[in-house]
Design a protein around this motif. Structure first.
Motif, short mmCIF file in Angstrom:
data_model
loop_
_atom_site.label_atom_id
_atom_site.label_comp_id
_atom_site.label_asym_id
_atom_site.label_seq_id
_atom_site.Cartn_x
_atom_site.Cartn_y
_atom_site.Cartn_z
N GLU A 147 5.72 -1.43 -1.53
CA GLU A 147 7.14 -1.30 -1.31
C GLU A 147 7.46 -0.11 -0.30
N VAL A 148 6.54 0.88 -0.59
CA VAL A 148 6.67 1.99 0.24
C VAL A 148 6.56 1.48 1.68
N VAL A 149 5.57 0.95 1.95
CA VAL A 149 4.97 0.63 3.54
C VAL A 149 6.06 -0.31 4.05
N ARG A 150 6.61 -1.39 3.13
CA ARG A 150 7.74 -2.24 3.73
C ARG A 150 9.12 -1.36 3.99
N ARG A 151 9.30 -0.45 3.24
CA ARG A 151 10.46 0.37 3.26
C ARG A 151 10.37 1.29 4.50
N LEU A 152 9.09 1.93 4.88
CA LEU A 152 8.84 2.56 6.08
C LEU A 152 9.21 1.60 7.19
N TRP A 153 8.54 0.70 7.25
CA TRP A 153 8.76 -0.34 8.51
C TRP A 153 10.13 -0.63 8.63
N HIS A 198 -6.62 -13.59 -8.49
CA HIS A 198 -7.50 -14.50 -9.20
C HIS A 198 -6.91 -14.69 -10.68
N SER A 199 -5.77 -13.91 -11.02
CA SER A 199 -5.34 -14.24 -12.20
C SER A 199 -3.68 -13.55 -12.15
N THR A 200 -3.15 -13.52 -13.37
CA THR A 200 -1.81 -13.44 -13.49
C THR A 200 -1.45 -11.92 -12.83
N ILE A 201 -2.13 -10.93 -13.21
CA ILE A 201 -1.74 -9.62 -12.70
C ILE A 201 -1.51 -9.64 -11.23
N PRO A 202 -2.69 -10.13 -10.43
CA PRO A 202 -2.71 -10.08 -9.14
C PRO A 202 -1.65 -11.04 -8.49
N TYR A 203 -1.57 -12.35 -9.18
CA TYR A 203 -0.58 -13.09 -8.68
C TYR A 203 0.95 -12.46 -8.60
N ARG A 204 1.29 -11.55 -9.58
CA ARG A 204 2.66 -11.05 -9.63
C ARG A 204 2.69 -10.27 -8.58
N LEU A 205 1.57 -9.32 -8.16
CA LEU A 205 1.67 -8.52 -6.87
C LEU A 205 1.97 -9.33 -5.61
N GLY A 206 1.20 -10.39 -5.57
CA GLY A 206 1.65 -11.50 -4.51
C GLY A 206 3.05 -11.97 -4.57
N ALA A 207 3.47 -12.11 -5.66
CA ALA A 207 4.82 -12.75 -5.55
C ALA A 207 5.88 -11.70 -5.23
N ARG A 208 5.38 -10.55 -5.70
CA ARG A 208 6.35 -9.50 -5.54
C ARG A 208 6.32 -8.96 -3.91
N ALA A 209 5.17 -8.88 -3.50
CA ALA A 209 5.07 -8.17 -2.19
C ALA A 209 4.62 -8.97 -0.99
N ALA A 210 4.27 -10.10 -1.21
CA ALA A 210 3.23 -10.63 -0.06
C ALA A 210 3.91 -11.66 0.64
N ASP A 211 3.70 -12.05 1.85
CA ASP A 211 3.84 -13.38 2.40
C ASP A 211 2.84 -14.26 2.19
#
Lengths: 451, 400
Positions: B178-184, B240-253
């Protein structure tokens, strides 16, 4: 038989974010497009410079509580742009500023070791020691460092990074396909370091780089800064670029080397220098003045005076007199994120000097600033400038210069085309690269791993 | 069989390949892994194959066969270069392919990573991306000495301590992204005005403090680097599982997943779509790619023999977090197209060997997909985002 001439070392400074850089010039290009970096680096390499140099600042400058908008704003990440430049050059050294306060040694060491591998031994590191809480607001730890601890931090940072650079000896990777042995030693890269800034241990994950460690540059001018350079640096940047001041500075810093078991050729003194080239000396003088007026607009002059007076003078007329009354003494709060402001050690004396000058020569506020700040180091024809540079080096007032062009990206072109060939004719500057690494370009002795 | 959807293909580069004995093959170049030439050759080969992008693996400690600690082995590739810098070194020598280095969020500074990736975007003229990675290894934490990371059996999600710890790492990664995206976005595209009349280089109304405050860091901004060519470089993450899926869903393209079969792929895509909606990103394109380790050969028997040879050299059967494909480029094409029906929009292939399996991808798989009308026959030109059908995002701080 004549004595061999002392060899000049030259660096090319990418134009920075202070008023030396004239962005209003019609020739001025982008400060951020990679094409600009490529242009300057290729010009420097064509002219056989020792290295390209890029400075850094980790927070945009502010004045009167607002982002300073009169000078160039916006820079790339130092490591990333240097790594890319390694792809478009083959011999040029690639040096940049990296802060020792808002970084950790492990990460910086792996970046420099990587840059050194990716450039086949051309990396250089200008270690700076900022400490201010203003910059700290962009980082995890905030403004954690007291001003008086900044050299201690930098010195420990450098010592720690040195351990990491030395963690691999260089013979661990055998990669023997037949026996299946990749590493000769399972403990390759092992390190442990503990002092009051750092407490780290483990295995460094970048094997030893071509230079062993990057060339270390330093720019402090205070007593602590000079001592730090004498103890740790391979080259020191300075503003002392005249014969007298240069010789005094060289004598001082080189005189400090013995106590660290180092000889005079282990620390190069490289003053930064600007230039105005003309077809005649008179034309060059005119050009120099024109550039100075571009560099110091009325608004810019007011900001400089604010640095000294340490208060808002936006209602003053730059073409009128200097402000009445004395500067506000104490912590400088008018400008933030600029190292130069801290160099005004005695604002009352500075103000008095400026006022005397204004009265003696009947100068306006802007004219005073033009007169007292940043006059070009070298002004004249190519022959005049070549003479000046060569004399300063032959007379041991410097080992060379970091040239700071005032226009991005073409500001070094005429220097490369006109002045460098004359230095080469004199036998004071290499006609072609004879060495591969930055350390060897600079004639520095091989790295000694320090215990 | 023509594919109805564009298929995206990335290749994951790591050392001499993903099989730990790959460095021992005759065409491997294990003594050149730390040279620019090695990486340039690999990426130009991938570009010759018209691939969307390459990822470059990285980490803050030595490679290990364990996820949570060093292994002390001397028979595998150890030591590597910083991936962002490797990508930057290659950028001026390539012109179409995306460059997606790995950078870790756990001990590093979001301010530094934001400007490094923005700069990669400048030096590549809009081809930069980032593979977000967390570090849960205590030995890596000890390299920084600032934070204690417990020695846990990191794969044992039945242990509540592991779960809490992993959650914390990924929450920090989400804040970091989120910080990286805001800085961009902290510079608007037209912030630089160069107005000679007023003497102003920038319009300060178009530069923005980001004022992020979180448990691990607070960042004021703006960035020192202007908004990069793509606006937002590509953000990707492996899950590989729900916790990182959530990161991807929140932050990734782009989210890379590791499904064992098409049904699991379908279920995982559905889960990510749900999490994406939960994160308020239902309208945005988030690609889901499957990761596959590939052992390729001219015949099924040759591919199997190649894999067997490597396993013999390693003295162990090969295992991976990702599904493993062993066979011909033709049968790999069959599988990639079949799995597309599960909702996957692309694949990140992990070549078991370099350059062998990379060549099999660019010279075998790609022509095969092209014959079937399922893959581009030329780069269309443009940024990495545009190659992936992603728009250049509006700036979150722009008012007009």
């Amino acid at each position: 038989m004549t004595k061999p001439r002392r060899q000049i070392h030259l660096g090319a400074h990418f134009p920075g974010v202070n008023n030396t850089t004239v962005w209003s010039d019609p020739q001025a290009g982008s400060q951020i497009d990679f094409a600009s970096f490529t242009h300057l680096a290729r010009t420097a390499e064509r002219a056989k410079f020792d290295f390209f140099f890029l400075a850094e600042g980790l927070r945009l400058r502010e004045q009167r509580g607002r982002i300073h908008d009169l000078d160039v704003v916006g820079r790339p990440d130092t490591f990333t742009v240097l790594a890319a430049l390694a792809g478009v050059t083959t011999r040029l050294g690639l040096a940049g500023t990296i802060n020792s306060t808002f970084n950790e040694p492990y990460e910086v060491a792996r970046q420099f070791a990587s840059l050194d591998h990716l450039s086949a031994g051309r990396a250089g590191w200008n270690v700076v020691t900022s400490w201010d809480a203003f910059t700290g607001e962009n980082f995890r730890r905030g403004g954690f460092l007291a001003a008086e601890d900044r050299y201690r931090r930098a010195e420990q940072f450098l010592r720690t990074a040195g351990k990491l650079f030395d963690a691999w000896r260089g013979d661990e990777i055998v990669a023997d396909k037949d026996s299946g042995t990749f590493l000769a030693d399972a403990g390759a890269g092992a390190f442990t370091h503990r002092d009051d800034q750092f407490d780290i241990t483990g295995q460094f994950n970048v094997p030893r780089s071509p230079q062993g460690r990057p060339v270390i540059l330093q720019a402090g001018d205070s007593d602590a800064g000079r001592e730090f350079a004498a103890a740790t640096a391979d080259a020191i940047f300075t503003q002392h670029n005249t014969l007298e001041a240069g010789r005094a500075f060289v004598g001082d810093v080189k005189g400090r080397l013995a106590r660290y078991g180092r000889s005079h050729d282990e620390l190069l003194v490289l003053p930064s220098a600007t230039f105005a080239l003309g077809d005649t000396d008179a034309e060059a003088q005119e050009k120099a003045l024109l550039v100075r007026r571009q560099q110091v607009s009325g608004q810019t002059a007011l900001r400089f005076v604010e640095h000294v007076w340490n208060r808002d003078l936006s209602d003053h007329d730059p073409d009128g007199p200097l402000p009445e009354g004395d500067p506000v003494v104490g912590e400088n709060t008018i400008a933030r994120g600029r190292a130069s402001v801290r160099q005004i050690r005695d604002p009352l004396a500075t103000a008095r000097k400026w006022r005397e000058l204004a009265e003696a020569k009947k100068l306006s506020l802007r004219e005073v600033v033009i007169a007292v700040t940043g006059r070009q180091t070298f002004i004249g024809t190519a022959a005049t400038i070549a003479d000046q540079i060569d004399d300063l080096v032959q007379q041991r007032a410097a080992d060379g210069f970091i040239l700071v062009p005032h226009v991005t990206p073409g500001g070094l072109d005429e220097f490369a085309d006109q002045v460098v060939p004359l230095l080469q004719e004199r036998g004071s500057f290499r006609a072609d690269y004879e060495t591969e690494t930055l350390r060897d370009h600079l004639g520095l002795p091989p790295v000694r791993s320090r215990p | 069989m023509a594919s109805p959807l564009p298929l995206h293909l990335a290749v994951a580069l790591d050392g001499a390949g993903w099989h730990p004995a790959a460095w021992r093959l005759p065409d491997a170049r294990p003594s050149e892994l730390l040279t620019a030439g090695y990486w340039t050759d690999l990426v130009t080969e991938a570009e010759r194959g018209l691939l969307d992008f390459v990822t470059i693996e990285d980490g803050l400690g030595l490679q290990s066969s364990y996820p949570d600690r060093l292994d002390g082995r001397t028979d595998q590739v150890r030591g590597r270069l910083d991936a962002v810098l490797t990508a930057a070194r290659i950028a001026p020598l390539t012109s179409h392919i995306g460059l997606v280095p790995t950078a870790t969020t756990t001990h590093t500074e979001p301010f530094h990573i934001a400007k490094a990736l923005a700069t990669l975007d400048y030096v590549s003229l809009g081809r930069a991306g980032w593979r977000v990675q967390v570090s849960g290894r205590p030995d890596e934490a000890a390299h920084f000495g600032r934070r204690h990371i417990p020695q846990l059996k990191i794969e044992d999600f039945t242990d509540p301590a592991v779960l809490a710890f992993v959650n914390e790492l990924f929450d920090e990664a989400a804040d970091f992204a989120e910080v990286v995206r805001r800085l961009w976005d902290s510079w608007e595209d037209d912030a630089e005005i160069r107005d000679v009349a007023t003497g102003r280089f920038i319009d300060i109304a178009k530069l923005h403090h980001i004022d992020f405050e979180g448990p691990r860091f607070s960042v004021r901004g703006p960035s020192i680097t202007p908004r990069p060519p793509q606006g937002q470089p590509l953000v990707t993450s492996l899950a590989h599982s729900t916790i990182p899926y959530r990161l991807g869903a929140r932050a990734a393209d782009v989210v890379y997943i590791t499904p064992a079969d098409a049904d699991i792929a379908r279920a995982t895509v559905a889960e990510i779509r749900e999490l994406q909606a939960e994160a308020g990103r239902a309208e945005q394109t988030v690609h889901v790619f499957a990761d596959l380790v590939v052992f390729l050969g001219d015949t099924d028997a040759a591919a199997a023999a190649g894999r067997a040879r490597l396993e013999e050299l390693a003295g162990a059967a090969y295992a991976s977090d990702a599904p493993i494909f062993t066979g011909t480029p033709q049968s790999l094409a069959d599988q990639l197209l079949a799995w597309q029906d599960a909702g996957l929009t692309g694949y990140r292939l992990r070549p078991a060997t370099l350059p062998g399996d990379l060549h099999a991808i660019t010279r075998g798989l790609v022509p095969e997909l092209q014959r079937r009308g399922a893959f581009r026959t030329a780069y269309p030109g443009g940024t990495l985002r545009s190659l992936l059908g992603l728009p250049r995002p509006a700036n979150r701080y722009a008012t007009v």
